[in-house]
Design an enzyme around this catalytic site. Sequence first.
Site, mmCIF file in Angstrom:
data_model
loop_
_atom_site.group_PDB
_atom_site.id
_atom_site.type_symbol
_atom_site.label_atom_id
_atom_site.label_comp_id
_atom_site.label_asym_id
_atom_site.label_seq_id
_atom_site.Cartn_x
_atom_site.Cartn_y
_atom_site.Cartn_z
ATOM 1 C CG ASP A 152 -1.680 1.268 1.413
ATOM 2 O OD1 ASP A 152 -2.345 1.684 0.448
ATOM 3 O OD2 ASP A 152 -1.606 1.867 2.505
ATOM 4 C CG ASP B 256 -1.592 2.381 6.703
ATOM 5 O OD1 ASP B 256 -1.800 3.473 7.255
ATOM 6 O OD2 ASP B 256 -1.773 2.198 5.487
ATOM 7 C CG ASP C 279 -4.316 -1.163 3.103
ATOM 8 O OD1 ASP C 279 -4.518 -0.983 1.894
ATOM 9 O OD2 ASP C 279 -3.703 -0.344 3.819
#
Length: 640
Positions: free
Chosen positions: A333, A537, A541
Site C-alpha cells: 500500500d 495499514d 487494506d
Amino acid sequence: MLYPQRFTQFTKEHADTLAALFCGFLLFLGWFALHLGSLGWAMLLLPAAYVIGGYESAREGLTTLIKEKELDVDLLMIVAALGAAGLGLWRREYHLIIDGAILILIFAISGALEGYAMRRTERSIRSLMSLTPDTARVLFKGQEEMLPINQLKVGDEIIVKPGELIPTDGVIISGYSTLNQAAITGESLPIEKTIGDEVFAGTLNGYGALKLQVHKPASSSLIQRVIRLVEQAQTQAPPSQEFIELFERKYARVIVIAGVLLAILPPFIWGWDWETTIYRALTFLVVASPCALMAAIMPTLLSGIANGARQGILFKNGAQLEKIGKVQAIAFDKTGTLTTGQVQVSQVIANSNYSQKNVLKIAAALESNSEHPIAQAIIQAAGDLGGMRGIEVQAIPGQGITGIVNNQQVIVGNVAFVQQYVSQLPEELKDLVASLEREGKTVVWVAQESNKNEYEIVGAIAIADILRPEAASTIARLRQMGIAEIIMITGDNQRTADSFAQAVGIERVYAELLPEDKLDVIRSLQKQYQTVAMVGDGINDAPALAQASVGIAMGITGSDVALETADIVLMADKLEKIVAAIKLGRRSQAIVKQNIVVALGFIMVLILGNFLGNVNLPIGVIGHEGSTVLVTLSGLRLLK
C-alpha cells in the site's frame, strides 16, 4: 452477577487453553507423585490429565470416524496414549502412562492454538463493525431522530455534523465539507465533497455539516462489503492447510491399520506368541506416534516468533513465519506504508523580493483560522508567527481562502482561484510548479495585494505525503533477495501513485482502487506466484491483508482492523524489518526440513527395530522421546 457472567464467558471462550493448562498441571503432579512413590495419587491425577486434555481430541476423532468414516491424527493420538497407558498398567511400567499423557498434552496445546486463531478472526470482524456508529441522525418530518443503522431505508435523509463518522453510504444533498477517506480508500489527503458526491460509511467528516440521502441499504455499504470480504478471506483454508489435513488423515489411517495387523498376523505368519505380538503392536503405536514430527515444527516456529519479537516483528502464529519465507511477490500500500501518512510542506517556492520564510508566514497567518489538513501542514512548517494572524478571513469551498494580513489583502488557493486576482503567473514559478504537480504533490499559490491595488504572487507551497526514508532501500534489498514481483496498490490517484512508485523503484502500480479492487489484485498475484505478501495499514487494506498468504501491518500508523487482520505486525513501522522477517522465515524453513528428516528417520528406525524384535518398549520410549528432545533443541537454534 457481573463477575460470574464474565467468568463463565471467559471459560467458555478459552476452554481449549484452560484444558491444556490443567492437563499440563495434572501431568506434572502425577509425575511428581509417581517419583515420590505415591502410586495411589498418581493413578488419580494422571487419568484426570488424560480426560481433561484428551476429551476434545477424542470427540473430534470419533466424530470424524463416525460421520466421515475417516481416521485422523486426533484418534491416532488417543489410541497411542491409551495403548501406552494400558501397556504401562499391564507390565507395571507406570512411566508409560506419563508418555501417553505427554502425547495428549501436545495435542491439547495444538487445539488451544487453533482456538486462538479462530478468536482472532472474530475480533477482526468486531473491530470492523465498530468503525461505523450504531445510530444515525435522521430527518423525519422536519425533526431530527436517532435511529439504529439497520432501520435505515433507501431515501432517508441523514444529518452528519462536523467531526462525526459517516454512518452509512449516501449522496450529499446539502452542504460542503472535506472527508478523511484514508481508512476506506487510502487517499492521503482529505477529499472535498459537495452536493451530488457519494460518501462512504466509516469515513470522518471534516468541518462542514452535511445532509445525506441514503441511496442503498446499510447492509450494502462499502464498510459492510469489507467485513464480508475479511470473513471470507480468513475462513478460506489455503491449499497448504488442506494438504496437511489430508496427510494427517492418511498417516493416521496407515499407522492404525498397521498397528491392528501387527496385533493379529505375526502369530500366524512368524509364530510369535500372543504376549509378544500385543507387546510389539503397542510399542509400534508408541514409537509411530507423531510427537517427534510435531516437535520438528512447532518449537522451531515458536523460537522464530520469539526472535522476531526481539526485533520488533510480531508474528501472530507459526504458520505465517513459515509462509513469509516462501513469499514470491509483495504488494505494498502507499499511504501510511511506503509513506508516513501525514501531509507536510515538502517545498516552498518564493517569488522575487520574497523569501521562503515570508511565503510560509503570510500563508500561515491566513490559514491559522482554518482546520483544513493543508492549512495545518502550512502552520506547522511556518512555526512561530509572532502574533501574525489573518482577519476578515473567508473560505471559498474547493478553491482557497482570502483575508487580510498586516493590513494587506492575501489570497491562498489553487491556481484557478489565484488567477482570478492575478493577471499573469511568473513563468519561472509555473514551470517549477508544473514539475511538482507531475510528482503528485498538491500546490497552493500565495498572492498579496501590492501598493498599486493589484495582486502579485508571493510564492507557492507544495504539500505532499512524505516517503519513509527506508522505503527505497527496502525495495532494493527485497529484489536482491530474489522476490520476483513487487507492486504498489493504492486508493490514491494515478499520477501521485506513479510518482511515489518511481521514487522507491516499483514498476507496477495499481491506483484509484477500492478495497475489493485491492483484493482482486492480490488474488491475481496468487494465481501467478502462489505465496503473496501484502503490506498495509488502513481499513481499506483489511480484505487484501486477509486474502494474502501473509498480511503485514504497520504497528504504529496501522488501524485497529489492519492490526487484527494482519498475520505479521511491524511494531516500530520500520519497513526494513520485512527483509529481516523473510530471512527469519527462510531460516526456519531450512531448520524445519532438517528436523522433519531427523524425526521421520527416527520413526522409521524405531519401527523397523520393533518389527525385528531389537527394540523393546523402554528403548522405544527412549528413542521416541529422545528424537522429540533432539528436534526440539534443534528448533531452539532460532532463538539466537
